[in-house]
Design a protein around this motif. Structure first.
Motif, PDB file in Angstrom:
ATOM      1  N   ASP A 127       0.850  -1.191   0.000  1.00  0.00           N
ATOM      2  CA  ASP A 127       0.000   0.000   0.000  1.00  0.00           C
ATOM      3  C   ASP A 127       0.878   1.230   0.000  1.00  0.00           C
ATOM      4  O   ASP A 127       2.055   1.181   0.386  1.00  0.00           O
ATOM      5  CB  ASP A 127      -0.910   0.013   1.241  1.00  0.00           C
ATOM      6  N   ASP A 128       0.304   2.362  -0.385  1.00  0.00           N
ATOM      7  CA  ASP A 128       1.073   3.604  -0.464  1.00  0.00           C
ATOM      8  C   ASP A 128       1.747   3.974   0.854  1.00  0.00           C
ATOM      9  O   ASP A 128       2.856   4.480   0.857  1.00  0.00           O
ATOM     10  CB  ASP A 128       0.184   4.769  -0.912  1.00  0.00           C
ATOM     11  N   ASP A 129       1.104   3.701   1.977  1.00  0.00           N
ATOM     12  CA  ASP A 129       1.683   4.096   3.266  1.00  0.00           C
ATOM     13  C   ASP A 129       2.478   2.971   3.930  1.00  0.00           C
ATOM     14  O   ASP A 129       2.942   3.109   5.049  1.00  0.00           O
ATOM     15  CB  ASP A 129       0.592   4.595   4.208  1.00  0.00           C
ATOM     16  N   ALA A 130       2.659   1.860   3.227  1.00  0.00           N
ATOM     17  CA  ALA A 130       3.392   0.730   3.786  1.00  0.00           C
ATOM     18  C   ALA A 130       4.824   0.700   3.253  1.00  0.00           C
ATOM     19  O   ALA A 130       5.146   1.337   2.261  1.00  0.00           O
ATOM     20  CB  ALA A 130       2.678  -0.581   3.434  1.00  0.00           C
ATOM     21  N   THR A 131       5.668  -0.056   3.918  1.00  0.00           N
ATOM     22  CA  THR A 131       7.044  -0.227   3.464  1.00  0.00           C
ATOM     23  C   THR A 131       7.049  -0.953   2.133  1.00  0.00           C
ATOM     24  O   THR A 131       6.382  -1.965   1.970  1.00  0.00           O
ATOM     25  CB  THR A 131       7.847  -1.035   4.492  1.00  0.00           C
ATOM     26  N   GLY A 132       7.823  -0.437   1.201  1.00  0.00           N
ATOM     27  CA  GLY A 132       7.949  -1.065  -0.101  1.00  0.00           C
ATOM     28  C   GLY A 132       9.345  -1.596  -0.305  1.00  0.00           C
ATOM     29  O   GLY A 132      10.273  -1.275   0.435  1.00  0.00           O
ATOM     30  N   GLY A 133       9.491  -2.404  -1.343  1.00  0.00           N
ATOM     31  CA  GLY A 133      10.796  -2.931  -1.650  1.00  0.00           C
ATOM     32  C   GLY A 133      10.801  -3.627  -2.983  1.00  0.00           C
ATOM     33  O   GLY A 133       9.769  -3.761  -3.643  1.00  0.00           O
ATOM     34  N   CYS A 134      11.978  -4.076  -3.375  1.00  0.00           N
ATOM     35  CA  CYS A 134      12.100  -4.694  -4.684  1.00  0.00           C
ATOM     36  C   CYS A 134      13.308  -5.617  -4.738  1.00  0.00           C
ATOM     37  O   CYS A 134      14.180  -5.596  -3.880  1.00  0.00           O
ATOM     38  CB  CYS A 134      12.239  -3.638  -5.765  1.00  0.00           C
ATOM     39  N   ILE A 135      13.333  -6.409  -5.791  1.00  0.00           N
ATOM     40  CA  ILE A 135      14.530  -7.129  -6.203  1.00  0.00           C
ATOM     41  C   ILE A 135      15.187  -6.222  -7.218  1.00  0.00           C
ATOM     42  O   ILE A 135      14.511  -5.660  -8.088  1.00  0.00           O
ATOM     43  CB  ILE A 135      14.167  -8.483  -6.827  1.00  0.00           C
ATOM     44  N   VAL A 136      16.489  -6.033  -7.114  1.00  0.00           N
ATOM     45  CA  VAL A 136      17.182  -5.089  -7.984  1.00  0.00           C
ATOM     46  C   VAL A 136      18.371  -5.761  -8.660  1.00  0.00           C
ATOM     47  O   VAL A 136      19.076  -6.550  -8.043  1.00  0.00           O
ATOM     48  CB  VAL A 136      17.623  -3.827  -7.195  1.00  0.00           C
ATOM     49  N   HIS A 137      18.539  -5.455  -9.947  1.00  0.00           N
ATOM     50  CA  HIS A 137      19.692  -5.962 -10.697  1.00  0.00           C
ATOM     51  C   HIS A 137      20.586  -4.778 -11.038  1.00  0.00           C
ATOM     52  O   HIS A 137      20.353  -4.051 -11.994  1.00  0.00           O
ATOM     53  CB  HIS A 137      19.247  -6.669 -11.973  1.00  0.00           C
ATOM     54  N   ASN A 138      21.584  -4.570 -10.194  1.00  0.00           N
ATOM     55  CA  ASN A 138      22.531  -3.474 -10.359  1.00  0.00           C
ATOM     56  C   ASN A 138      23.888  -3.962  -9.869  1.00  0.00           C
ATOM     57  O   ASN A 138      24.415  -3.476  -8.874  1.00  0.00           O
ATOM     58  CB  ASN A 138      22.051  -2.248  -9.575  1.00  0.00           C
ATOM     59  N   PRO A 139      24.464  -4.982 -10.563  1.00  0.00           N
ATOM     60  CA  PRO A 139      25.660  -5.644 -10.050  1.00  0.00           C
ATOM     61  C   PRO A 139      26.865  -4.728  -9.868  1.00  0.00           C
ATOM     62  O   PRO A 139      27.744  -5.044  -9.071  1.00  0.00           O
ATOM     63  CB  PRO A 139      25.938  -6.752 -11.066  1.00  0.00           C
ATOM     64  N   GLY A 140      26.892  -3.609 -10.554  1.00  0.00           N
ATOM     65  CA  GLY A 140      28.000  -2.676 -10.354  1.00  0.00           C
ATOM     66  C   GLY A 140      27.927  -1.972  -9.011  1.00  0.00           C
ATOM     67  O   GLY A 140      28.937  -1.506  -8.485  1.00  0.00           O
ATOM     68  N   GLN A 141      26.741  -1.906  -8.428  1.00  0.00           N
ATOM     69  CA  GLN A 141      26.527  -1.201  -7.159  1.00  0.00           C
ATOM     70  C   GLN A 141      26.127  -2.119  -6.006  1.00  0.00           C
ATOM     71  O   GLN A 141      26.436  -1.853  -4.855  1.00  0.00           O
ATOM     72  CB  GLN A 141      25.429  -0.139  -7.328  1.00  0.00           C
TER      73      GLN A 141
END
Length: 136
Positions: free
Chosen positions: A55-69
């Motif tokens: 939800d908009d007011d809840a904690t969000g997150g993701c899987i990220v592909h940024n191997p340089g960082q």
């Protein structure tokens, strides 16, 4: 602003989390299978991400592909996040191996009716926690 004031006015401690992946599609399929949910894919700022529903007011997150960082941490030394496994942490843990991960340790009942937690290594080697208020 004092630390006490900042804590009293905060609505949540974590605003966002990112789980790094080397093999992005494998990691996304893993989390979709374990959580039994679709993770929409987007490219944000040139970086592929798969977003966990929130939800908009809840904690969000993701899987990220940024191997340089960002890369998965070795030896379980990275940041530990707990994902919502409602209605059952056991059911989510049961899907881990089939999705390409590995359960780590036993299911733990928390004190004070806080629910249950379990841990796994994802398809990228990240150690992740699961939490639900019920066992089954």
């Amino acid at each position: 602003m004092t630390a006490a004031t900042a804590t009293a006015t905060a609505t949540r401690v974590i605003n966002w989390f990112e789980i790094p992946a080397i093999d992005f599609e494998r990691a996304v399929r893993f989390y979709e299978a374990v959580l039994d949910a679709d993770l929409p894919r987007e490219v944000i700022g040139g970086v592929p991400m798969a977003l966990f529903a929130h939800d908009d007011d809840a904690t969000g997150g993701c899987i990220v592909h940024n191997p340089g960082q960002m890369r998965p941490a070795e030896n379980n030394a990275g940041v530990l996040v707990y994902l919502n496994a409602e209605p059952s942490v056991q059911a989510a843990l049961n899907r881990v191996a089939k999705a390409g991960g590995k359960q780590v340790g036993s299911l733990v009942e928390l004190p004070n009716n806080y629910g249950y937690i379990g841990f796994f290594l994802d398809s990228e080697g990240n150690r992740v926690g699961l939490h639900s208020t019920t066992l089954r």
